[in-house]
Design a protein around this motif. Structure first.
Motif, PDB file in Angstrom:
ATOM      1  N   ILE A 278       0.871  -1.178   0.000  1.00 21.18           N
ATOM      2  CA  ILE A 278       0.000   0.000   0.000  1.00 21.18           C
ATOM      3  C   ILE A 278       0.905   1.222   0.000  1.00 21.18           C
ATOM      4  O   ILE A 278       2.070   1.152   0.406  1.00 21.18           O
ATOM      5  CB  ILE A 278      -0.938  -0.011   1.231  1.00 21.18           C
ATOM      6  N   ALA A 279       0.391   2.322  -0.471  1.00 21.03           N
ATOM      7  CA  ALA A 279       1.209   3.533  -0.562  1.00 21.03           C
ATOM      8  C   ALA A 279       1.385   4.185   0.803  1.00 21.03           C
ATOM      9  O   ALA A 279       0.561   4.035   1.708  1.00 21.03           O
ATOM     10  CB  ALA A 279       0.574   4.519  -1.536  1.00 21.03           C
ATOM     11  N   SER A 280       2.458   4.942   0.917  1.00 17.02           N
ATOM     12  CA  SER A 280       2.711   5.720   2.124  1.00 17.02           C
ATOM     13  C   SER A 280       1.676   6.838   2.260  1.00 17.02           C
ATOM     14  O   SER A 280       1.099   7.317   1.281  1.00 17.02           O
ATOM     15  CB  SER A 280       4.120   6.316   2.057  1.00 17.02           C
TER      16      SER A 280
ATOM     17  N   GLY B 195      -4.327  -7.937 -12.943  1.00 23.43           N
ATOM     18  CA  GLY B 195      -3.788  -6.864 -13.778  1.00 23.43           C
ATOM     19  C   GLY B 195      -2.900  -5.863 -13.104  1.00 23.43           C
ATOM     20  O   GLY B 195      -2.276  -5.036 -13.786  1.00 23.43           O
ATOM     21  N   ASP B 196      -2.782  -5.867 -11.777  1.00 21.82           N
ATOM     22  CA  ASP B 196      -1.945  -4.877 -11.083  1.00 21.82           C
ATOM     23  C   ASP B 196      -0.472  -5.293 -11.147  1.00 21.82           C
ATOM     24  O   ASP B 196      -0.134  -6.468 -10.939  1.00 21.82           O
ATOM     25  CB  ASP B 196      -2.367  -4.747  -9.631  1.00 21.82           C
TER      26      ASP B 196
ATOM     27  N   ALA C  43       4.504   0.987  -2.253  1.00 20.77           N
ATOM     28  CA  ALA C  43       3.881   0.778  -3.550  1.00 20.77           C
ATOM     29  C   ALA C  43       3.413   2.119  -4.115  1.00 20.77           C
ATOM     30  O   ALA C  43       3.397   3.145  -3.418  1.00 20.77           O
ATOM     31  CB  ALA C  43       2.700  -0.178  -3.422  1.00 20.77           C
ATOM     32  N   VAL C  44       3.037   2.107  -5.369  1.00 16.87           N
ATOM     33  CA  VAL C  44       2.540   3.318  -6.024  1.00 16.87           C
ATOM     34  C   VAL C  44       1.184   3.699  -5.424  1.00 16.87           C
ATOM     35  O   VAL C  44       0.341   2.835  -5.162  1.00 16.87           O
ATOM     36  CB  VAL C  44       2.404   3.091  -7.543  1.00 16.87           C
TER      37      VAL C  44
ATOM     38  N   ALA D 245      -0.856   8.172  -8.530  1.00 11.95           N
ATOM     39  CA  ALA D 245       0.451   8.846  -8.574  1.00 11.95           C
ATOM     40  C   ALA D 245       1.316   8.362  -9.718  1.00 11.95           C
ATOM     41  O   ALA D 245       2.347   8.983 -10.011  1.00 11.95           O
ATOM     42  CB  ALA D 245       1.180   8.640  -7.247  1.00 11.95           C
ATOM     43  N   SER D 246       0.929   7.266 -10.373  1.00  7.57           N
ATOM     44  CA  SER D 246       1.724   6.769 -11.490  1.00  7.57           C
ATOM     45  C   SER D 246       1.475   7.542 -12.776  1.00  7.57           C
ATOM     46  O   SER D 246       2.217   7.402 -13.740  1.00  7.57           O
ATOM     47  CB  SER D 246       1.418   5.280 -11.729  1.00  7.57           C
TER      48      SER D 246
END
Length: 841
Positions: A191-193, A435-436, A446-447, A473-474
């Motif tokens: 998971i993202a920060s 798909g991720d 992670a993104v 964010a990507s």
């Protein structure tokens, strides 16, 4: 030397005793809630139960094991998705074809004490004795640990496992503090920060124009770090925070203080960086005190928490907006939780739930068996996919470490150390079946990919979490944040977006002035000063209009300044124009009268040739005043001053000639005088021509060196432009005026000297009066000209021209016209010659 030898022997003996000591647990081992042996094992910590019952600590007997109650369905599903993923991997013929993955899943019961106990159990294993010697060479029972759910618990876990280099992969711990690779070198997360989420919270507040918000956060690592990032970003974005309060679940006093502050505040928007537990107790207090109508902005920890949905929760949380982890439907998992899981993963089945398997008591699974046939909640769980990715990340790391090949299998004999798994995790890059793409950045995270969800109520009264946007964010910066505002339901179920500002927006034409001692969002709207504008809402400063522009009445636009000059259309211009033409008309009438009576004695006696030339010059004087009216141009500026100077010199020259003629005429009557032959008609013409040519020369020099020109005078008035004729050379102007004054003074002196001459021949007294008026007018003109602003300067000059011209006309010609028209008997040669009475003045 003896002391050294004694010390050496003592340490040698202690070392020999230590090598013979058996490593043995001092307490019974803690067993996992769910486990399965494999060639390689993965550990996990989930809060499958949420309430822990503590035993009494009277120290009279050995404390009983802690018991846990109240199933946390979300974390139970995470344990199930972990076993589901491991079963998939074990069946795969490509990932780890001949290696089986086992698992040891511990229930932390939401307790830090139990969490620490479970962490030690994962690192120690279940064997009572390690071996004959404590040489530190025992292998770690698990190669990776998945967990925990909360950031604070994950910090404890990572610090405990860090010295042993055991990789920890969290599925929902988002605290930015965990991005510190020096403190947590073996930590990863799928998971993202919170760095991204905290900043995105500020962006969503900015997007909706809320500049005055409240902030509340959980008083732990998760809440404090996340709120700190939000506050910094909010400051960068110009968002003001009315208050920022924090509390923890065990601090009712701080909770009550936070509720009181929220109740008294004016902010209509609250950013709540809380865990679901703190949000739940805050929700209860807000409901009790009937605090509603506030727009809540939430984080992933609580915005989609099912346990917050209660009959009264929509009154407070209806319309809430926040970021959540994306919902992902993992194929096959919904069937797994009602079928295969209970057959393979749970030690006890429904039928033999009272039996035992070794040291496990099946009674502790009784509350879990309630969910054996229930899977309706599965599509709503948002963190399950993160656990799934974490399991696969460990498997791909092992795949590379064991040199696995599709047909040949893996090298099972290799000994893998935890640090090797950490290094391999840094390199993983794969795509799961839904798909991720999974990979870890330099911080182990992670993104950032979030859904923006909105609390909405369906027609049947049920509460739904509707997706109304996303943050990714990507993507490029201008595409990362997307909101579908038309789909949002606001606080209290309203369709109109709430306003939350400390001060209303300042309209164009005003600027913001910050209120002393308050945040920058609290300000007064100050109207722009004259000549300044602001054409934007909430302008911080007013802009000065360029030189030829001025602010309009609304102070929101610069418009061209009004150009002012003495025009023919305004009252003053019309009046002066009328008097100029009136003067011309009177002069023409006098000329006609004199021409018709040119053979009469009074016309002849007063030098008819100079009289006609004087009348002609007076006509030009009246006409030259018209050049001062109208818009100044380059030609009109040169014409008006030169025409004025030349015509007046011509006029004064004629008057001076008449004065000299009177003096010469009187001298000629004296016996033996031969004066008139020196000042006859030719000399009179030459004198007028000479005096005039001098002025013409002065004007030519003036026009050549520095001629007058149109000038936009912006000094007198800020709001308008005075279009006037600049003199060019000041010396030239005053030379022209001074020469006129010199001739006028000379004429006045000669006329004054001739005032005692006999009346019949004496025109000097009228010339004296005319020159007296002329000089008085022009002496008065100088201070008036210098002090008059704008077009009044021109009016003063025209008035001086007209006044002096009328003075000459009436003083010199009015008496003669009176005699011609009304005193015919005096218009005779006998009368003129017979008059001998002498008058003094």
């Amino acid at each position: 030397m003896l002391i050294f030898l004694h010390t050496y022997l003592l340490f040698h003996q202690l070392q020999a005793n230590g090598e013979n000591t058996v490593c043995r647990m001092m307490e019974d081992p803690k067993y996992p809630l769910l486990s399965k042996d494999g060639d390689i094992n993965i550990g996990a910590l989930f809060s499958i139960h949420s309430i822990e019952t503590l035993s009494s600590f009277e120290f009279t007997e050995k404390p009983q094991l802690l018991s846990c109650t109240s199933v946390n369905l979300r974390d139970f599903r995470m344990a199930q998705i972990m076993t589901f993923a491991i079963e998939e991997i074990n069946k795969s013929e490509t990932l780890l074809p001949n290696v089986s993955i086992g698992y040891r899943i511990y229930d932390t019961c939401g307790s830090r004490l139990t969490s620490m106990n479970s962490t030690m159990a994962l690192m120690n294993g279940q064997e009572l004795e390690v071996g004959d010697k404590c040489n530190g060479q025992a292998l770690i029972p698990v190669h990776a640990i998945i967990g925990e759910s909360e950031s604070s618990a994950t910090v404890i876990l990572s610090r405990a496992t860090g010295p042993f280099k055991i990789p920890v992969i969290s599925h929902s711990a988002t605290c930015e503090c965990l991005s510190n690779r020096k403190a947590y070198p073996s930590f990863f997360r799928t998971i993202a920060s919170d760095y991204h989420q905290s900043r995105a919270l500020a962006y969503i507040v900015k997007h909706f124009g809320w500049s005055w918000v409240g902030a509340v956060n959980t008083d732990n690592d998760y809440g404090n770090n996340g709120m700190a990032i939000f506050l910094n970003t909010a400051q960068e974005e110009g968002i003001c925070i009315e208050y920022s309060v924090k509390f923890y679940r065990t601090e009712p006093e701080k909770l009550q203080k936070a509720v009181d502050i929220i109740k008294q505040s004016t902010a209509k928007v609250i950013v709540a960086f809380l865990t679901s537990f703190e949000m739940n107790i805050l929700l209860e207090q807000l409901n009790i005190q009937n605090i509603t109508g506030l727009q809540m902005i939430g984080v992933e920890a609580w915005i989609t928490a099912e346990k917050l949905i209660t009959p009264n929760s929509f009154r407070v949380l209806g319309g809430s907006l926040g970021f959540s982890v994306r919902k992902i439907d993992i194929e096959g998992f919904s069937d797994y939780v009602v079928n295969a899981f209970w057959e393979t993963a749970l030690p006890c089945s429904q039928k033999d739930k009272h039996s035992t398997q070794g040291h496990l008591n099946c009674n502790k699974y009784q509350d879990l068996l309630v969910f054996q046939n229930y899977n309706e909640d599965v599509p709503e769980h948002r963190y399950s996919s993160n656990v799934y990715k974490a399991v696969y990340a460990v498997s791909y790391a092992l795949h590379s470490l064991l040199n696995c090949k599709e047909k040949e299998g893996c090298e099972k004999g290799l000994t893998i150390q935890p640090q090797q798994v950490v290094d391999a995790l840094k390199m993983v890059n794969f795509t799961v079946k839904f798909g991720d793409r999974v990979w870890f950045d330099s911080t182990g995270g992670a993104v950032a990919q979030y859904e923006v969800v909105n609390w909405q109520q369906d027609s049947d009264g049920s509460i739904q979490f509707k997706a109304v946007g996303y943050y990714d964010a990507s993507l490029p910066p201008d595409q990362r944040f997307v909101l579908y505002t038309e789909n949002i339901v606001w606080a209290g179920g309203q369709l109109e977006k709430p306003r939350s500002v400390c001060s209303e927006s300042c309209p164009p034409g005003t600027r913001k002035a910050v209120q002393k001692g308050r945040p920058v969002c609290c300000y007064d709207c100050i109207p722009c000063a004259d000549g300044e504008i602001s054409n934007e809402t909430d302008s911080n400063n007013c802009m000065q209009c360029p030189g030829e522009y001025w602010s309009n009445a609304e102070k929101n636009k610069c418009v061209l300044k009004a150009v002012e000059f003495l025009s023919f259309t305004e009252v003053m211009g019309i009046v002066l124009f009328f008097f100029s033409l009136f003067g011309v008309g009177i002069t023409v009438l006098v000329t006609v009268l004199f021409y018709s009576k040119k053979d009469t004695p009074i016309v002849k006696a007063n030098n008819s040739e100079l009289s006609f030339l004087l009348l002609f010059s007076l006509t030009l004087c009246f006409l030259c005043s018209l050049t001062f009216i109208g818009r100044p141009t380059e030609w009109s500026c040169m014409l008006r001053h030169t025409a004025f100077g030349i015509t007046f010199v011509l006029c004064i020259s004629c008057v001076l000639g008449k004065t000299i003629v009177v003096l010469m005429a009187f001298k000629a009557t004296l016996p033996g005088s031969n004066v008139m032959k020196w000042f006859g008609p030719v000399q009179q013409r030459l004198s007028v021509l000479a005096f005039t040519l001098i002025q013409v020369l002065i004007c030519v020099l003036w026009l050549t060196i520095s001629p007058p020109f149109p000038y936009k005078n912006m000094k007198y008035y800020k709001e308008k432009i005075i279009l006037e004729c600049s003199l060019g050379s000041i010396v030239g102007f005053w030379a022209v005026l001074g020469y006129i004054g010199l001739l006028a003074l000379l004429c006045f002196i000669l006329a004054f000297l001739a005032r005692t001459l006999p009346d019949n021949f004496n025109e000097a007294k009228y010339i004296t009066f005319s020159m007296l008026i002329f000089c008085a007018v022009w002496i008065t003109f100088i201070p008036a000209y210098v002090s008059s602003p704008g077009k009044f300067t021109v009016a003063v000059e025209i008035f001086a021209i007209l006044a002096s011209s009328f003075g000459l006309l009436f003083c010199i010609f009015a008496p003669k016209c009176y005699i011609i028209l009304f005193k015919h008997e005096q218009n005779s040669k006998q009368h003129l010659l017979g008059k001998t009475q002498k008058k003094s003045y």
